[in-house]
Design a protein around this motif. Structure first.
Motif, PDB file in Angstrom:
ATOM      1  N   ILE A  53     -10.680 -12.237 -13.652  1.00  0.00           N
ATOM      2  CA  ILE A  53     -11.147 -11.306 -12.618  1.00  0.00           C
ATOM      3  C   ILE A  53     -10.297 -11.448 -11.361  1.00  0.00           C
ATOM      4  O   ILE A  53      -9.864 -10.446 -10.766  1.00  0.00           O
ATOM      5  N   ALA A  54     -10.045 -12.689 -10.948  1.00  0.00           N
ATOM      6  CA  ALA A  54      -9.214 -12.911  -9.761  1.00  0.00           C
ATOM      7  C   ALA A  54      -7.804 -12.386  -9.987  1.00  0.00           C
ATOM      8  O   ALA A  54      -7.208 -11.763  -9.092  1.00  0.00           O
ATOM      9  N   GLU A  55      -7.258 -12.625 -11.165  1.00  0.00           N
ATOM     10  CA  GLU A  55      -5.916 -12.140 -11.486  1.00  0.00           C
ATOM     11  C   GLU A  55      -5.849 -10.619 -11.377  1.00  0.00           C
ATOM     12  O   GLU A  55      -4.895 -10.052 -10.812  1.00  0.00           O
ATOM     13  N   LEU A  56      -6.849  -9.952 -11.899  1.00  0.00           N
ATOM     14  CA  LEU A  56      -6.889  -8.491 -11.887  1.00  0.00           C
ATOM     15  C   LEU A  56      -7.045  -7.948 -10.467  1.00  0.00           C
ATOM     16  O   LEU A  56      -6.245  -7.115 -10.009  1.00  0.00           O
ATOM     17  N   ILE A  57      -8.061  -8.417  -9.748  1.00  0.00           N
ATOM     18  CA  ILE A  57      -8.325  -7.907  -8.404  1.00  0.00           C
ATOM     19  C   ILE A  57      -7.135  -8.164  -7.479  1.00  0.00           C
ATOM     20  O   ILE A  57      -6.645  -7.259  -6.790  1.00  0.00           O
ATOM     21  N   CYS A  58      -6.667  -9.404  -7.460  1.00  0.00           N
ATOM     22  CA  CYS A  58      -5.618  -9.781  -6.501  1.00  0.00           C
ATOM     23  C   CYS A  58      -4.279  -9.165  -6.857  1.00  0.00           C
ATOM     24  O   CYS A  58      -3.512  -8.774  -5.969  1.00  0.00           O
ATOM     25  N   GLY A  59      -3.998  -9.062  -8.146  1.00  0.00           N
ATOM     26  CA  GLY A  59      -2.759  -8.411  -8.553  1.00  0.00           C
ATOM     27  C   GLY A  59      -2.716  -6.956  -8.147  1.00  0.00           C
ATOM     28  O   GLY A  59      -1.683  -6.456  -7.669  1.00  0.00           O
ATOM     29  N   GLU A  60      -3.834  -6.265  -8.286  1.00  0.00           N
ATOM     30  CA  GLU A  60      -3.860  -4.849  -7.926  1.00  0.00           C
ATOM     31  C   GLU A  60      -3.923  -4.638  -6.416  1.00  0.00           C
ATOM     32  O   GLU A  60      -3.405  -3.639  -5.902  1.00  0.00           O
ATOM     33  N   ILE A  61      -4.531  -5.561  -5.684  1.00  0.00           N
ATOM     34  CA  ILE A  61      -4.447  -5.494  -4.221  1.00  0.00           C
ATOM     35  C   ILE A  61      -2.994  -5.658  -3.789  1.00  0.00           C
ATOM     36  O   ILE A  61      -2.482  -4.905  -2.953  1.00  0.00           O
ATOM     37  N   ALA A  62      -2.312  -6.655  -4.358  1.00  0.00           N
ATOM     38  CA  ALA A  62      -0.907  -6.887  -4.015  1.00  0.00           C
ATOM     39  C   ALA A  62      -0.059  -5.656  -4.322  1.00  0.00           C
ATOM     40  O   ALA A  62       0.780  -5.235  -3.521  1.00  0.00           O
ATOM     41  N   ARG A  63      -0.293  -5.055  -5.474  1.00  0.00           N
ATOM     42  CA  ARG A  63       0.474  -3.859  -5.836  1.00  0.00           C
ATOM     43  C   ARG A  63       0.205  -2.716  -4.854  1.00  0.00           C
ATOM     44  O   ARG A  63       1.124  -1.991  -4.458  1.00  0.00           O
ATOM     45  N   SER A  64      -1.056  -2.566  -4.453  1.00  0.00           N
ATOM     46  CA  SER A  64      -1.418  -1.500  -3.511  1.00  0.00           C
ATOM     47  C   SER A  64      -0.764  -1.707  -2.153  1.00  0.00           C
ATOM     48  O   SER A  64      -0.520  -0.738  -1.425  1.00  0.00           O
ATOM     49  N   LEU A 154      11.857 -10.200  -5.184  1.00  0.00           N
ATOM     50  CA  LEU A 154      10.741 -11.138  -5.214  1.00  0.00           C
ATOM     51  C   LEU A 154       9.540 -10.504  -5.908  1.00  0.00           C
ATOM     52  O   LEU A 154       9.114  -9.398  -5.553  1.00  0.00           O
ATOM     53  N   TRP A 155       8.984 -11.229  -6.873  1.00  0.00           N
ATOM     54  CA  TRP A 155       7.798 -10.782  -7.609  1.00  0.00           C
ATOM     55  C   TRP A 155       6.691 -11.816  -7.447  1.00  0.00           C
ATOM     56  O   TRP A 155       6.948 -13.024  -7.492  1.00  0.00           O
ATOM     57  N   LEU A 156       5.465 -11.339  -7.280  1.00  0.00           N
ATOM     58  CA  LEU A 156       4.302 -12.210  -7.155  1.00  0.00           C
ATOM     59  C   LEU A 156       3.582 -12.305  -8.498  1.00  0.00           C
ATOM     60  O   LEU A 156       3.366 -11.293  -9.169  1.00  0.00           O
ATOM     61  N   ILE A 157       3.208 -13.521  -8.875  1.00  0.00           N
ATOM     62  CA  ILE A 157       2.511 -13.730 -10.147  1.00  0.00           C
ATOM     63  C   ILE A 157       1.364 -14.718  -9.941  1.00  0.00           C
ATOM     64  O   ILE A 157       1.277 -15.404  -8.934  1.00  0.00           O
ATOM     65  N   ASP A 158       0.503 -14.767 -10.944  1.00  0.00           N
ATOM     66  CA  ASP A 158      -0.484 -15.831 -11.117  1.00  0.00           C
ATOM     67  C   ASP A 158      -1.435 -15.992  -9.937  1.00  0.00           C
ATOM     68  O   ASP A 158      -1.307 -16.900  -9.123  1.00  0.00           O
ATOM     69  N   HIS A 159      -2.447 -15.122  -9.892  1.00  0.00           N
ATOM     70  CA  HIS A 159      -3.465 -15.175  -8.838  1.00  0.00           C
ATOM     71  C   HIS A 159      -4.816 -15.654  -9.360  1.00  0.00           C
ATOM     72  O   HIS A 159      -5.849 -15.428  -8.732  1.00  0.00           O
ATOM     73  N   GLY A 160      -4.815 -16.317 -10.506  1.00  0.00           N
ATOM     74  CA  GLY A 160      -6.069 -16.714 -11.126  1.00  0.00           C
ATOM     75  C   GLY A 160      -6.879 -17.726 -10.343  1.00  0.00           C
ATOM     76  O   GLY A 160      -8.098 -17.830 -10.517  1.00  0.00           O
ATOM     77  N   ALA A 161      -6.213 -18.493  -9.465  1.00  0.00           N
ATOM     78  CA  ALA A 161      -6.937 -19.492  -8.670  1.00  0.00           C
ATOM     79  C   ALA A 161      -7.449 -18.935  -7.348  1.00  0.00           C
ATOM     80  O   ALA A 161      -8.096 -19.653  -6.575  1.00  0.00           O
ATOM     81  N   ALA A 216     -13.609  -1.580  -9.488  1.00  0.00           N
ATOM     82  CA  ALA A 216     -14.108  -0.763 -10.597  1.00  0.00           C
ATOM     83  C   ALA A 216     -13.316  -0.988 -11.878  1.00  0.00           C
ATOM     84  O   ALA A 216     -13.788  -0.644 -12.967  1.00  0.00           O
ATOM     85  N   LEU A 217     -12.121  -1.564 -11.760  1.00  0.00           N
ATOM     86  CA  LEU A 217     -11.302  -1.843 -12.939  1.00  0.00           C
ATOM     87  C   LEU A 217     -11.837  -3.012 -13.762  1.00  0.00           C
ATOM     88  O   LEU A 217     -11.457  -3.172 -14.928  1.00  0.00           O
ATOM     89  N   ILE A 218     -12.697  -3.849 -13.184  1.00  0.00           N
ATOM     90  CA  ILE A 218     -13.184  -5.037 -13.898  1.00  0.00           C
ATOM     91  C   ILE A 218     -14.070  -4.596 -15.067  1.00  0.00           C
ATOM     92  O   ILE A 218     -15.055  -3.886 -14.865  1.00  0.00           O
ATOM     93  N   PRO A 219     -13.747  -5.014 -16.283  1.00  0.00           N
ATOM     94  CA  PRO A 219     -14.574  -4.619 -17.433  1.00  0.00           C
ATOM     95  C   PRO A 219     -15.996  -5.168 -17.310  1.00  0.00           C
ATOM     96  O   PRO A 219     -16.206  -6.314 -16.869  1.00  0.00           O
ATOM     97  N   ALA A 220     -16.962  -4.364 -17.723  1.00  0.00           N
ATOM     98  CA  ALA A 220     -18.362  -4.793 -17.641  1.00  0.00           C
ATOM     99  C   ALA A 220     -18.608  -6.045 -18.462  1.00  0.00           C
ATOM    100  O   ALA A 220     -19.421  -6.897 -18.082  1.00  0.00           O
ATOM    101  N   GLU A 221     -17.896  -6.203 -19.583  1.00  0.00           N
ATOM    102  CA  GLU A 221     -18.121  -7.364 -20.434  1.00  0.00           C
ATOM    103  C   GLU A 221     -17.683  -8.666 -19.770  1.00  0.00           C
ATOM    104  O   GLU A 221     -18.062  -9.755 -20.198  1.00  0.00           O
TER     105      GLU A 221
END
Length: 264
Positions: A53-64, A154-161, A216-221
């Motif tokens: 979840i953190a990887e998804l949210i933070c990665g898409e914030i960074a992209r935005s 420069l590319w940003l990766i790994d936001h799981g923490a 809203a991108l976070i899967p319900a499961e």
């Protein structure tokens, strides 16, 4: 800037290539049915679904915000996939990760960012520091930069923490307005001299509608069963946490500025 986000693609994992043993969660390089390779973060790893979840949210914030982030995809892992894996530890991980996982496009040939080799200008350094203060990302230190140089960019990766408030069980509203004290160890903090300018620019981009579209991108499961709350209630917790931090960004900006003054 448009607040509309493209839905994440779903790929099918067809081949396990190699584990990446740098961290404790055993991510891996896999091949998918679209003929591309991905770094997969597994839902059955020790850090669990919250890291995805953190990887998804933070990665898409960074992209935005205009950062270069590898494409994030949902990666489906079938029930029978891990049966032929000879390594028992990996087999257990694959069996625990059946279903929807998270993948990032593999940047073949990328090298780890080293601040002694590559100089980042003050504006970009300030942008990365501001982002990491917002998302409470503890993994951007000289020891573990979680940045890559790919095609001289420069590319940003790994936001799981990041977003570590969701592991603590403490009051998220209180945590949303705290300074981010680990910023003192950020690899780019010494060069982050334009935090106030970046704060104005990034606050204008990260409006509540955009944050809502990202969560809203976070899967319900991935959200059901979270302390008795519904998936939508949990999504709103993430949205409100982020919106609170953005609304009170002067707290973490000032703390970062004070930490920087202590270094230079």
């Amino acid at each position: 800037m448009s607040n509309n986000l493209s839905p994440l693609r779903i790929v099918q994992i067809i081949r396990y290539v190699t584990p990446l043993r740098e961290g404790g969660s055993l991510p891996a390089i896999v091949e998918a049915d679209d003929d591309f390779f991905y770094v997969i973060k597994f839902r059955g790893a020790g850090q669990g679904i919250k890291a995805l979840i953190a990887e998804l949210i933070c990665g898409e914030i960074a992209r935005s915000l205009g950062f270069r982030v590898p494409e994030i995809v949902f990666a489906q892992l079938d029930v029978a996939f891990g049966r032929s894996e000879p390594d028992e530890e990996i087999q257990d991980l694959l069996r625990a990760s059946e279903g929807l996982n998270l993948g990032l496009h593999y940047l073949s040939g990328a090298i780890t960012f080293d601040s002694l080799v590559t100089t980042v200008d003050a504006k970009l350094a300030s942008q990365v520091v501001w982002l990491d203060c917002l998302i409470t990302n503890v993994d951007r230190t000289a020891r573990n930069t979680n940045m890559l140089i790919w095609h001289k960019e420069l590319w940003l990766i790994d936001h799981g923490a990041a977003l570590y408030f969701h592991h603590s069980g403490q009051n998220w509203e209180e945590q949303s307005q705290r300074p981010f004290t680990p910023i003192k160890d950020h690899v780019l903090l010494p060069r982050a001299s334009e935090l106030e300018t970046v704060d104005t620019e990034f606050r204008a981009i990260l409006n509540p509608e955009l944050i809502q579209n990202i969560v809203a991108l976070i899967p319900a499961e991935w959200l059901t069963g979270e302390e008795g709350e519904s998936a939508e209630e949990t999504r709103q917790m993430y949205a409100q946490f982020l919106n609170n931090r953005i609304a009170h960004s002067e707290i973490f900006v000032q703390a970062a500025q004070h930490a920087r003054k202590a270094l230079i």
